[in-house]
Design a protein around this motif. Structure first.
Motif, short mmCIF file in Angstrom:
data_model
loop_
_atom_site.label_atom_id
_atom_site.label_comp_id
_atom_site.label_asym_id
_atom_site.label_seq_id
_atom_site.Cartn_x
_atom_site.Cartn_y
_atom_site.Cartn_z
N ALA A 208 32.62 41.80 24.57
CA ALA A 208 32.66 40.34 24.66
C ALA A 208 34.01 39.77 24.22
N ALA A 209 34.60 40.34 23.17
CA ALA A 209 35.87 39.81 22.67
C ALA A 209 36.98 39.98 23.71
N THR A 210 37.00 41.13 24.36
CA THR A 210 38.01 41.37 25.39
C THR A 210 37.78 40.47 26.59
N ARG A 211 36.51 40.34 26.99
CA ARG A 211 36.20 39.45 28.12
C ARG A 211 36.67 38.03 27.85
N GLU A 212 36.43 37.54 26.66
CA GLU A 212 36.81 36.17 26.33
C GLU A 212 38.32 36.01 26.29
N ARG A 213 39.00 36.99 25.74
CA ARG A 213 40.46 36.93 25.69
C ARG A 213 41.05 36.95 27.10
N VAL A 214 40.52 37.80 27.97
CA VAL A 214 41.01 37.86 29.35
C VAL A 214 40.72 36.55 30.06
N ARG A 215 39.51 36.01 29.86
CA ARG A 215 39.17 34.73 30.49
C ARG A 215 40.16 33.66 30.06
N TRP A 216 40.45 33.60 28.76
CA TRP A 216 41.37 32.59 28.23
C TRP A 216 42.75 32.75 28.86
N LEU A 217 43.24 33.96 28.96
CA LEU A 217 44.57 34.21 29.53
C LEU A 217 44.63 33.81 31.00
N VAL A 218 43.62 34.20 31.77
CA VAL A 218 43.63 33.89 33.20
C VAL A 218 43.52 32.38 33.41
N THR A 219 42.69 31.73 32.60
CA THR A 219 42.54 30.27 32.73
C THR A 219 43.87 29.55 32.57
N ARG A 220 44.72 30.05 31.68
CA ARG A 220 45.96 29.36 31.35
C ARG A 220 47.21 29.97 31.98
N HIS A 221 47.03 30.94 32.86
CA HIS A 221 48.20 31.70 33.31
C HIS A 221 49.17 30.92 34.19
N GLU A 222 48.78 29.75 34.66
CA GLU A 222 49.69 28.96 35.48
C GLU A 222 50.53 27.98 34.65
N VAL B 154 44.65 43.69 31.65
CA VAL B 154 43.54 43.35 32.54
C VAL B 154 43.76 41.97 33.17
N ALA B 155 44.25 41.03 32.39
CA ALA B 155 44.53 39.69 32.93
C ALA B 155 45.58 39.77 34.03
N ALA B 156 46.58 40.63 33.87
CA ALA B 156 47.59 40.78 34.92
C ALA B 156 46.97 41.29 36.21
N LEU B 157 46.02 42.20 36.10
CA LEU B 157 45.36 42.72 37.30
C LEU B 157 44.52 41.66 38.00
N PHE B 158 43.85 40.82 37.23
CA PHE B 158 42.84 39.91 37.81
C PHE B 158 43.29 38.45 37.89
N HIS B 159 44.54 38.15 37.53
CA HIS B 159 44.91 36.74 37.40
C HIS B 159 44.81 35.97 38.71
N SER C 122 48.71 42.16 50.10
CA SER C 122 49.83 41.61 49.35
C SER C 122 49.41 41.20 47.94
N ASP C 123 48.24 40.56 47.83
CA ASP C 123 47.75 40.17 46.52
C ASP C 123 47.45 41.39 45.65
N TYR C 124 46.93 42.44 46.25
CA TYR C 124 46.63 43.67 45.50
C TYR C 124 47.91 44.28 44.94
N LEU C 125 48.93 44.40 45.78
CA LEU C 125 50.19 44.98 45.32
C LEU C 125 50.84 44.10 44.26
N HIS C 126 50.73 42.79 44.41
CA HIS C 126 51.27 41.88 43.39
C HIS C 126 50.55 42.08 42.06
N ALA C 127 49.23 42.26 42.10
CA ALA C 127 48.48 42.47 40.86
C ALA C 127 48.93 43.74 40.15
#
Length: 308
Positions: free
Chosen positions: A210-224, A159-164, A134-139
């Motif tokens: 590194a720039a993409t990794r940091e941007r994804v990290r920032w997005l996932v951290t704040r996605h709630e 990428v953040a949507a896939l891994f959030h 279910s989590d996979y399909l939601h991602a």
């Protein structure tokens, strides 16, 4: 991939004949509306629109039939049992629920790197476990919502949507615990922070810059939590819409009515008002639709009272 929608009497329902068909062709430009048996090489799933439109219909009853065909190179949904505008609106609802199978891309996600990211993402999920599947399909669905809302979405938001929600693979693979949280927002924030660090480590293994990794990290951290950053707002919209279009009916089966009510209110608060109209394009279990309508009415009431 879901590439075709088969309907009878194609001349009578050509996209553009009704507003709903025009809307469908705009929302799903890669899905061709065709007469039955247009492609003998397609894997076909026959679906009864009368069943779909029944007042007591639960969309979960269709999921095994449709998602079991997810590996088909060309998947066609053959819709029967309705005509005209009713058929067109049902088609929009059905494609909305199963859009994870559409696999839309843009330039940022049409690269060998993104293919590696998708492959790694799938490898993380043990599909034998219902909650993990279910989590996979939601991602996948959240990713598709990102591109549906913003066709030019940047790589980091996709990428953040896939891994959030990747943190759930560690904390909730077999059963959910969120309803035990005494502070729901704190629970969700901790989930996001842990998921962000896990995601950054996974992207580092795949040599994402590194720039993409940091941007994804920032997005996932704040996605709630909603925010003014456009990428974050897009991620919140996609996550919220995916909850309603794909997960809400199953959520209501798993959790108590009270926790479901809290989740509906929490998720709706993360969705920008300009996307509320999209909630009408979703087929929900009746009890979820009632909860959602109640919450929407509460949001409208202060404005209505002020006008009065």
């Amino acid at each position: 991939m879901l590439r075709q929608l088969w309907v009878t009497e194609l001349d009578a329902v050509r996209p553009g004949a009704w507003e709903a068909w025009t809307l469908l062709s705009t929302e799903f430009p890669t899905v061709a509306v065709l007469p039955p048996a247009s492609d003998e090489g397609a894997e076909v799933v026959r679906l009864d629109v009368e069943e779909w439109r029944s007042p007591d219909f639960d969309p979960l009853t269709w999921d095994p039939r449709v998602f079991s065909a997810e590996g088909a190179p060309v998947l066609a949904l053959h819709l029967e049992g309705a005509r005209g505008a009713e058929l067109a609106m049902a088609a929009l609802e059905i494609l909305t629920r199963y859009q994870a199978l559409v696999g839309r891309r843009n330039r940022a996600s049409s690269t060998p790197l993104f293919e590696r990211i998708l492959k790694k993402h799938r490898e993380l999920h043990d599909m034998r476990k219902p909650l993990v599947r279910s989590d996979y399909l939601h991602a996948l669905d959240a990713w598709q919502w990102v591109l549906r809302l913003e066709p030019g979405a940047e790589l980091s938001v996709q990428v953040a949507a896939l891994f959030h929600d990747v943190e759930r693979l560690l904390s909730e693979p077999d059963f959910r615990v969120e309803h035990h949280a005494t502070d729901y927002q704190a629970f969700k924030d901790a989930h996001a922070e842990r998921g962000a660090e896990l995601t950054r480590a996974l992207l580092s293994e795949m040599a994402v810059d590194a720039a993409t990794r940091e941007r994804v990290r920032w997005l996932v951290t704040r996605h709630e939590r909603p925010g003014e950053d456009e990428g974050l707002a897009l991620l919140n919209d996609a996550d919220a819409l995916s909850f309603f279009s794909l997960n809400a009916s199953g959520f209501a089966r798993y959790f108590t009515p009270e926790h479901t009510r809290r989740k509906v209110a929490y998720t709706l608060a993360r969705l920008r008002p300009q996307h509320h109209a999209r909630l009408e394009w979703m087929r929900l279990a009746p009890e979820v639709r009632l909860l959602l309508d109640d919450q929407l009415q509460e949001l409208r009431s202060p404005f209505q009272e002020g006008v009065a």
